[in-house]
Write an enzyme that holds these catalytic residues in place. Sequence first.
Site, short mmCIF file in Angstrom:
data_model
loop_
_atom_site.label_atom_id
_atom_site.label_comp_id
_atom_site.label_asym_id
_atom_site.label_seq_id
_atom_site.Cartn_x
_atom_site.Cartn_y
_atom_site.Cartn_z
N ASP A 105 -7.99 44.49 10.34
CA ASP A 105 -8.95 44.08 9.58
C ASP A 105 -8.66 44.43 8.30
OD1 ASP A 105 -11.65 44.06 8.53
OD2 ASP A 105 -12.41 44.60 10.73
N ASP A 207 -12.22 40.72 5.80
CA ASP A 207 -13.68 41.14 5.54
C ASP A 207 -14.27 40.52 4.35
OD1 ASP A 207 -15.61 43.41 6.30
OD2 ASP A 207 -15.06 44.12 4.20
N GLU A 274 -14.29 36.68 8.14
CA GLU A 274 -15.68 36.84 8.38
C GLU A 274 -16.65 36.32 7.30
OE1 GLU A 274 -18.80 40.96 8.17
OE2 GLU A 274 -17.36 40.50 6.55
N HIS A 339 -19.77 44.90 15.07
CA HIS A 339 -20.09 46.41 14.69
C HIS A 339 -21.27 46.11 13.65
CE1 HIS A 339 -17.50 45.03 11.76
NE2 HIS A 339 -17.81 45.86 10.95
N ASP A 340 -21.67 45.33 13.38
CA ASP A 340 -22.57 45.15 12.50
C ASP A 340 -24.16 44.63 12.80
OD1 ASP A 340 -20.90 45.90 10.24
OD2 ASP A 340 -20.34 43.73 9.67
#
Length: 550
Positions: A105, A207, A274, A339-340
Amino acid sequence: MSDAGTAGPDAWWRYGVVYQVYPRSFQDGNGDGVGDLAGIRERLDYFVDLGVDAIWISPIFRSPMADFGYDVADYCDIDPLFGTLAQFDDLLADAHARGLKLILDFVPNHTSADHPWFIESRRSRDSALRDYYLWRDPTADGGPPNNWRSNFGGSAWTFDATSGQYYYHAFLPEQPDLNWCNPAVREQMFEVMRFWLRRGVDGFRVDVIWHLIKDQEFRDNPLNPDWGADHPESHALLPVYSADRPELMAIIRQMREVVSAFDTGQGSRILIGEIYLPLERLVAYYGPDETGALLGVHLPFNFLLIGAHWQAGSLAALINRYEGALPPGGWPNWVLGNHDKPRIASRVGERLAALAAMLLLTLRGTPTIYYGDEIGMSDVEIPRDRIRDPAELREPGKGQGRDPQRTPMQWSDCPGAGFTSGTPWLPLGPDYRHRNVENAVADPQSMLALHRELLSLRRREAALHAGEIEAVRADGDCLSFERIHGGSRLRVELNFGDQPVAAVAAPLGEVLLTTARFDGAAICDVAPAQAAVERPGPLQPFEGRVLRIG
Ligand code: TEU
């Protein structure tokens, strides 16, 4: 160097399935209550048995953890909480030995405020690294330079008394945004990518890639007419000037070149972006040039299913709209959660979660599975005194909290759920004593068994991992589509309703897999999938199935 060859039809990431590991919560190897690299390494066979091809690990770099690793203080080292570089190398070697790819990531938009670059940059206006970040003078009345809001609430500008200027942070004040217009910043960050590519990683999930470039004049964002006071404050403005700027694509192309230069010819290294943007803007991140060559990220994450209305008609429309928006040659991808976002099982309930899994793993394109979803984990209610997520702490009750979907992986019914021998950093799901991997492995009707069979079917059937998709339609509550490859034709039928549905335009077919067999312990005497080629019976309420029809 171009990766046109290896990004071609046989690249692993087209047909592979990605599994997201949130490292704090996956497996603790040293008993401190937080997951780590040693823990992930212990579990490598789990991924192989499940049948996924790649693991993406959320950030593991040195960080003060203000945003749990999305605030990086050293991009080229592992945080001691997670382990060491040597442990990372061991993990990578062991993953590769099992044929698993490993995706890191990469967090390029901002560093931690503790990063040496920022410490130097904030020292004075004359600092050699001042221009690594976004510093601006106050307005005449001393206020912030414009109206931009932080994604986690409050102004996106923090005043720094030492130099009398504000710095910009799209997220926490502890996450200052880098100035990607500065060529030195770009080169430093590309060098970070090369550091990991040289070690052998197979790619990056990037990200907030759509945030990297901001309006050069830092104009005010317009008001969002649809905003209400119960929404997160950051949604009060439309991020017209603070993200998704036209200058960005040139930088993404450079990033792609950095990755492509490491192509070994055995399958390209991949960039997954993302991106939370409307569909028309999302697909621009494939980066077609004038000739149609795709020079952007390999996969701009498609989050449409996260916001979807789980009803056959709207899903069919959503799939068709997405497929129709892809540029020629753009490879699709699908995601149910991360995870968000609240977990799929909590968003749609257990029965529909099984249908969602079948949809995710039979649609055309690369699927990403969020850890724990394969055993049907749900969001866990977090007592106030145990909330850790900075988004929830800053804006309580605005639906921003992300701890519920980040609770420890439920491996067994042992204290600590087999995740840790210590005290888990977030509470365990209250259902861990029965909903855990150990039980699920032993139960042929479990959600895990469904995932394993779907993944194995997907791997066996070229129509599923490589085929075209046709005839996506909704008939009442039934969503159906066909996947075609060579002479093989499979049909997927999903009944989102609570009434049986007569087989749609029933051709002769062999049922290869049905979710009815995985309906938990309640239905023990359901007949196994029929093997014969015959006219399939009606779809049961909430049943999904894959048929071979040609
Ligand atoms: O997320 C970006 C992002 O848009 C989310 O913060 C989202 O708005 C929010 O979680 C509400 O759902 C990425 C990471 O995935 C996230 O964990 C980080 O906090 C964020 O960037 C900053 O790096």
